[in-house]
Design an enzyme around this catalytic site. Sequence first.
Site, PDB file in Angstrom:
ATOM      1  CD  GLU A 135      -2.809  -1.296   2.423  1.00 28.04           C
ATOM      2  OE1 GLU A 135      -2.706   0.009   3.399  1.00 28.04           O
ATOM      3  OE2 GLU A 135      -3.816  -1.872   2.611  1.00 28.04           O
TER       4      GLU A 135
ATOM      5  CG  HIS B  10      -5.975  -0.098   5.156  1.00 28.09           C
ATOM      6  ND1 HIS B  10      -4.821  -0.568   5.125  1.00 28.09           N
ATOM      7  CD2 HIS B  10      -6.683  -0.339   6.223  1.00 28.09           C
ATOM      8  CE1 HIS B  10      -4.609  -1.233   6.338  1.00 28.09           C
ATOM      9  NE2 HIS B  10      -5.966  -1.147   7.139  1.00 28.09           N
TER      10      HIS B  10
END
Length: 473
Positions: free
Chosen positions: A320, A351
């Site tokens: 990420e 997220h």
Amino acid sequence: MTIVQDIDILQNTFQRAFSMPNSLDMISTSPTEIFMNILPRRSSGLGLCRSQHALKPFSPSDMKILLLEDINKTAIELFEEQGYRVEIRKSALSEAKLIEKIKDVHAIGINAKTKLTKRVLRHAKNLIVIGCFCIGTDQVDLEYATKRGIAVFNSPFTNSRSVAELVIAEIICLARQMCDRSMELHRGIWDTGSSKCWEVRGKTLGIIGEGHIGSQVTVLAEALGMNVIFYDIVTIMALGTAKQVPTLDELLRKSDFISVHVPETPDTRRLLSAPQFAAMKTGAYVINTSRGSTIDTPALVNALKEGKVAGVALDVYPNEPKKNKRERFTSDQNYWMSELITLPNVILTPHIGGYTEEAQNSIGIEVAAALSKYICEGNSVGSVNFPEVKLRSFDLDQEGLLRILCIYENTHDVMRSVNNILSDYNIEKQFSDCSNDIAYLITDISDVSQSDIQIIHDQLNEMESKISIRMLY
């Protein structure tokens, strides 16, 4: 009466009501406003040290706190009220910048993207406490932090509801192919077909990991009329009518929807891969809001293409970005992304599971309060790597009181060594506890002069099993 007249009457009624005393009790208010008004105030009930009292060997203004990744303002306000020096960064730092910044800070607050590795922590000469403003702590080398005498705190429960609500929303959206229909309509395509669109009532939800979030999902799913089964490595008393199944394979075979709620460990990496997708019902749906490493995503892509999996919702990914950015999130981070985004009934979110105003406000208060209590009082209750030790607060206005915070290796003769050093003083309160190889002791002694403090510190520092000594007076 015309529709226009009806609207005018309603508007006049509303204006009259709003102008009345206590009108906020009579008229609907923003749920965000209501929530913010009922949050506990930081100045009451938290038991934090008062900023006008000195914290030795640091005064509050000397205490440096570094907050990364846009930590909520509730935490910033609480630390500033204590008189600490707070530095704020909106995003995570590179390892090199983090090493430079962490050299002189006494406390650091992070979220999920900052990695506090052994290499980073080795440079943290003054660090006494770490706050993870999230559920997980796998971004911290806990073993090394413990060996260095650095306490670690997190917020294990606060955002559970927010994540659970996202899971339920994704279950419904997948079942109705809602996101595909929305994107089509944005392109001008009108499709009211009901093929392979389902109600969730009566369907079976399989939860992998019935922890704080999994149990919240259970409650909400059963309220929708879903049947819930779950698999966990420990035996858990089920909520409602949910049933624990003995194997992961059984859960996969019986579930229409599968939601993953496990931490990142060697055992959970690629927990769902090609064999597990093959064991699922044809047409099952997969939701992952835990950790990106728990699913073998290339295998998931194949299962989607073959029709074995009818839809997927991912909120987490193996790699990420370290900060929010506008440019396209593509194969640069995860090579399979370019193919995944072309498949139908795929929901991708960045997220956001625990990112609601309510959750982030509460996390800010909870973790900041825990850090402040540890700094001011030595209170380790809630620490993930220390024994939980707490003594009642002492009167900071009373002369001659000394609180000793001793972190040491758990050897059999430590208490005797400590109390031999303190034998000439009155021990008012003392509490020690151990966890594996580490022990933590808080001792309050009275009738101590300023000259005694340095002598006691030096003697305790000479103990072989000593990891860290801190003194409050």
